[in-house]
Write an enzyme that holds these catalytic residues in place. Structure first.
Site, PDB file in Angstrom:
ATOM      1  N   TYR A   1      25.317   7.908  24.594  1.00  0.00           N
ATOM      2  CA  TYR A   1      26.466   7.004  24.557  1.00  0.00           C
ATOM      3  C   TYR A   1      27.366   7.193  25.779  1.00  0.00           C
ATOM      4  CZ  TYR A   1      30.926   4.940  23.248  1.00  0.00           C
ATOM      5  OH  TYR A   1      32.083   4.215  23.257  1.00  0.00           O
TER       6      TYR A   1
ATOM      7  N   SER B   1      34.731   3.006  28.044  1.00  0.00           N
ATOM      8  CA  SER B   1      35.370   4.000  27.182  1.00  0.00           C
ATOM      9  C   SER B   1      35.903   5.101  28.084  1.00  0.00           C
ATOM     10  CB  SER B   1      34.337   4.573  26.205  1.00  0.00           C
ATOM     11  OG  SER B   1      34.798   5.761  25.592  1.00  0.00           O
TER      12      SER B   1
END
Length: 266
Positions: free
Chosen positions: A157, A144
């Site tokens: 995360y 990401s």
């Protein structure tokens, strides 16, 4: 007498929706047999029927929760029994959790680490030796743009995705010149069920924003994988933002990310 060329097989985790679903369709369209892995068997069976009918490929369904530490080994044992050789591995499965770390659920975050990091590492370790022996294979790990900086309000995360990027770049170097390539896909916010699952629909990062669709992201990853590109960040703005953090003090980056992550107020 002609010999029939054996189809290559792609193993795709998180294949029941979002980017993983689009990866499955792209690989099947490209002539790959596919192994579809996710928790929901009914969705996978529906997808398998679609891909087999449309592209004439073998689509093997393996319903598995990869947040279970024993799941990767069970998956690889199933593939051994089925006689499946993995030519392309797409580690796509993952999820996030939104909120201040002191308030978020520990069990959910430990499962997130298991899924986003441990399962990805285990599956890569399982398929890489065979690929190196055959001097052929492709691995794609989905990280990401979160991988490029710390992420207040999604601390665990962001940290898991930093691992995925670092791990992938290191393996890309280790496998250089072997016939095996490792690619890390780093999308920005994408139209999937991720935001709802992470309970971050109201954050400034996504609320009211025009975000990229999952097929565009998957195609960028699919093409980068076949080029053997080490890192791909879909979208000019995402690329710019990911690279710009290198030129700012770490404390400033964390402050900016915190503001972006906070819930938008009416």
């Amino acid at each position: 007498m002609t010999t029939q060329t054996k189809k290559k097989t792609a193993l795709i985790t998180g294949a029941s929706g979002g980017i993983g679903l689009d990866f499955a369709r792209l690989f099947a369209e490209g002539g790959y047999d596919v192994v579809l892995v996710a928790r929901t068997e009914s969705k996978l069976q529906e997808l398998a029927q679609e891909l087999s009918a449309k592209h004439g490929v073998r689509a093997l369904v393996v319903a598995s929760d990869l947040s279970d530490p024993a799941a990767p080994a069970r998956l690889m044992e199933r593939l051994k029994v089925e006689g499946v050789q993995v030519d392309a591995l797409v580690n796509n499965a993952g999820y996030g959790a939104y909120g201040a770390f002191v308030e978020t659920d520990l069990d959910a975050e430990l499962k997130m680490i298991q899924l986003n990091i441990s399962a990805l590492t285990a599956l890569t370790k399982a398929v890489l030796p065979g690929m190196l022996e055959r001097k052929s294979g492709r691995i794609l790990n989905v990280a990401s743009t979160a991988a490029f900086q710390p992420g207040p309000l999604m601390a665990v995360y962001y940290a898991t995705k930093a691992y995925v990027l670092s791990f992938s770049e290191a393996l890309a170097n280790e496998t250089r010149g072997t016939g095996v390539t490792v690619t890390c896909l780093c999308p920005g916010p994408t139209k999937t069920g991720f935001q709802q699952q992470a309970k971050m629909e109201e954050s400034r990062l996504v609320k009211g924003k025009e975000i990229m669709d999952s097929l565009t992201v998957a195609r960028a990853g699919y093409e980068a994988l076949h080029r053997g590109q080490a890192v791909v960040i879909p979208g000019f703005v995402n690329n710019l933002l990911a690279q710009s953090v290198r030129f700012l003090p770490r404390s400033a980056v964390t402050t900016i990310v915190r503001k972006v992550q906070e819930r938008a107020h009416a």
